[in-house]
Design a protein around this motif. Structure first.
Motif, PDB file in Angstrom:
ATOM      1  N   ASP A  35      23.259 -16.227   6.667  1.00  9.19           N
ATOM      2  CA  ASP A  35      22.673 -14.939   7.067  1.00  9.19           C
ATOM      3  C   ASP A  35      21.177 -15.091   7.337  1.00  9.19           C
ATOM      4  N   LYS A  36      20.727 -14.365   8.331  1.00 14.24           N
ATOM      5  CA  LYS A  36      19.299 -14.334   8.629  1.00 14.24           C
ATOM      6  C   LYS A  36      18.664 -13.181   7.865  1.00 14.24           C
ATOM      7  N   LEU A  37      17.574 -13.469   7.156  1.00 14.03           N
ATOM      8  CA  LEU A  37      16.868 -12.408   6.444  1.00 14.03           C
ATOM      9  C   LEU A  37      16.211 -11.452   7.435  1.00 14.03           C
ATOM     10  N   PRO A  38      15.962 -10.215   7.020  1.00 12.87           N
ATOM     11  CA  PRO A  38      15.217  -9.295   7.883  1.00 12.87           C
ATOM     12  C   PRO A  38      13.861  -9.902   8.251  1.00 12.87           C
ATOM     13  N   THR A  39      13.265  -9.395   9.306  1.00  9.62           N
ATOM     14  CA  THR A  39      11.944  -9.882   9.731  1.00  9.62           C
ATOM     15  C   THR A  39      10.899  -9.535   8.684  1.00  9.62           C
ATOM     16  N   GLU A  40       9.756 -10.210   8.752  1.00  8.42           N
ATOM     17  CA  GLU A  40       8.650  -9.899   7.841  1.00  8.42           C
ATOM     18  C   GLU A  40       8.290  -8.424   7.916  1.00  8.42           C
ATOM     19  N   ALA A  41       8.245  -7.899   9.143  1.00  8.42           N
ATOM     20  CA  ALA A  41       7.868  -6.487   9.337  1.00  8.42           C
ATOM     21  C   ALA A  41       8.878  -5.563   8.664  1.00  8.42           C
ATOM     22  N   ILE A  43      10.857  -6.285   6.098  1.00  5.06           N
ATOM     23  CA  ILE A  43      10.730  -6.407   4.639  1.00  5.06           C
ATOM     24  C   ILE A  43       9.497  -5.644   4.166  1.00  5.06           C
ATOM     25  N   MET A  44       8.393  -5.755   4.927  1.00  4.03           N
ATOM     26  CA  MET A  44       7.174  -5.012   4.581  1.00  4.03           C
ATOM     27  C   MET A  44       7.455  -3.514   4.528  1.00  4.03           C
ATOM     28  N   ALA A  45       8.197  -3.029   5.513  1.00  2.00           N
ATOM     29  CA  ALA A  45       8.483  -1.592   5.583  1.00  2.00           C
ATOM     30  C   ALA A  45       9.408  -1.163   4.450  1.00  2.00           C
ATOM     31  N   GLU A  46      10.455  -1.965   4.179  1.00  2.00           N
ATOM     32  CA  GLU A  46      11.431  -1.572   3.159  1.00  2.00           C
ATOM     33  C   GLU A  46      10.828  -1.547   1.755  1.00  2.00           C
ATOM     34  N   PHE A  47       9.971  -2.550   1.447  1.00  2.00           N
ATOM     35  CA  PHE A  47       9.460  -2.670   0.086  1.00  2.00           C
ATOM     36  C   PHE A  47       8.009  -2.188  -0.060  1.00  2.00           C
ATOM     37  N   THR A  52       1.125 -10.651   3.287  1.00  2.00           N
ATOM     38  CA  THR A  52       0.799 -11.720   2.336  1.00  2.00           C
ATOM     39  C   THR A  52       1.840 -11.798   1.217  1.00  2.00           C
ATOM     40  N   VAL A  53       2.226 -10.638   0.683  1.00  2.00           N
ATOM     41  CA  VAL A  53       3.230 -10.581  -0.381  1.00  2.00           C
ATOM     42  C   VAL A  53       4.576 -11.105   0.125  1.00  2.00           C
ATOM     43  N   VAL A  54       4.970 -10.677   1.333  1.00  2.00           N
ATOM     44  CA  VAL A  54       6.243 -11.130   1.909  1.00  2.00           C
ATOM     45  C   VAL A  54       6.241 -12.642   2.068  1.00  2.00           C
ATOM     46  N   ARG A  55       5.154 -13.184   2.597  1.00  2.00           N
ATOM     47  CA  ARG A  55       5.100 -14.636   2.836  1.00  2.00           C
ATOM     48  C   ARG A  55       5.118 -15.421   1.523  1.00  2.00           C
ATOM     49  N   GLU A  56       4.446 -14.902   0.503  1.00  2.00           N
ATOM     50  CA  GLU A  56       4.472 -15.594  -0.790  1.00  2.00           C
ATOM     51  C   GLU A  56       5.884 -15.572  -1.384  1.00  2.00           C
ATOM     52  N   ALA A  57       6.551 -14.420  -1.270  1.00  2.00           N
ATOM     53  CA  ALA A  57       7.919 -14.304  -1.798  1.00  2.00           C
ATOM     54  C   ALA A  57       8.872 -15.244  -1.066  1.00  2.00           C
ATOM     55  N   LEU A  58       8.765 -15.291   0.256  1.00  2.00           N
ATOM     56  CA  LEU A  58       9.641 -16.173   1.037  1.00  2.00           C
ATOM     57  C   LEU A  58       9.359 -17.642   0.704  1.00  2.00           C
TER      58      LEU A  58
END
Length: 242
Positions: A35-41, A43-47, A52-58
């Motif tokens: 499965d492909k994860l949602p885009t950074e954008a 994930i940013m919107a959902e959470f 920066t937070v998204v990239r660190e988590a990934l």
């Protein structure tokens, strides 16, 4: 997750929460191999977090072997088979014997986590613990599923140790460690179920009070009592099934 009243958390804390959330989706099968994860954008919107937070988590998910990033294409789930380290798969919760075994593990880990939390908790930790307990009480009184709030309370204790290994282990185990998420009978009368959950909630309040009082011995004892009571309830159920 009951964090509406919590103070703003540091990016590193937010990244770890995002790792927990995305990792849980992989562990419970909402995201599977390939499965492909949602885009950074997305994930940013959902959470409601920064890029920066998204990239660190990934990056953390990639380091743990759960996902891989293909540059220019996206981030894909590798699945649990490739993930190194300790984990308990859903099928390992299929019997009362399995649940009792996990409770024994939790007694070993969480009693010490409660003691460390009592020594090291911050005002922000107390606030998130209180929010989780309030969400739990609201769910019980309304007759709703209280498992998510129950797990959140135990996860917040692990975070209050200020030792990331405790929180990471709890995140790896996931909400399946709450026994009634798996095996409690839904045939029990509603009043009886509410009475049981209120008793459990009273045990949670004792743990919380000890952590607030910064009393590690009392916190350790309250957590041991809580988990040992849960184990004994399962042992009695197991004995009754024979």
């Amino acid at each position: 997750m009951s964090t509406d009243t919590a103070p703003r958390r540091r990016p590193r804390t937010l990244a770890l929460e995002l790792v927990d959330a995305l990792g849980e989706r992989i562990r419970d099968g909402r995201l599977v191999l390939g499965d492909k994860l949602p885009t950074e954008a997305a994930i940013m919107a959902e959470f409601s977090v920064s890029r920066t937070v998204v990239r660190e988590a990934l990056s953390k998910l990639q380091a743990s072997g759960l996902v891989e990033t293909r540059h220019g294409i996206g981030t894909f789930v590798l699945g649990l088979e490739q993930a190194p380290g300790f984990r308990i798969t859903p099928e390992r919760f299929s019997t009362l014997r399995d649940v009792i075994a996990v409770l024994e593990l939790r007694i070993g880990v969480e009693t010490e986590a409660a003691a460390l939390a009592a020594q090291r908790r911050t005002p922000a930790n107390i606030q998130t613990l209180r929010a989780a307990l309030d969400a739990l009480t609201t769910a019980v009184d309304a007759g709703h599923d209280a498992v998510a709030a129950d797990f959140q309370f135990h996860l917040e204790i692990a975070r209050a140790t200020q030792n990331s290994h405790f929180a990471e282990l709890m995140g790896t185990l996931g909400s399946m460690i709450i026994p009634r998420a798996r095996l409690d009978s839904t045939d029990a009368p509603d009043d009886e179920r509410k009475q049981y959950l209120r008793r459990v909630n009273g045990e949670h309040e004792s743990i919380y009070d000890a952590i607030v009082a910064q009393d590690p011995d009392a916190a350790r004892a309250a957590m041991r009592t809580h988990l040992a009571n849960s184990r004994e309830r399962r042992r009695r159920a197991q004995a009754g099934a024979h």
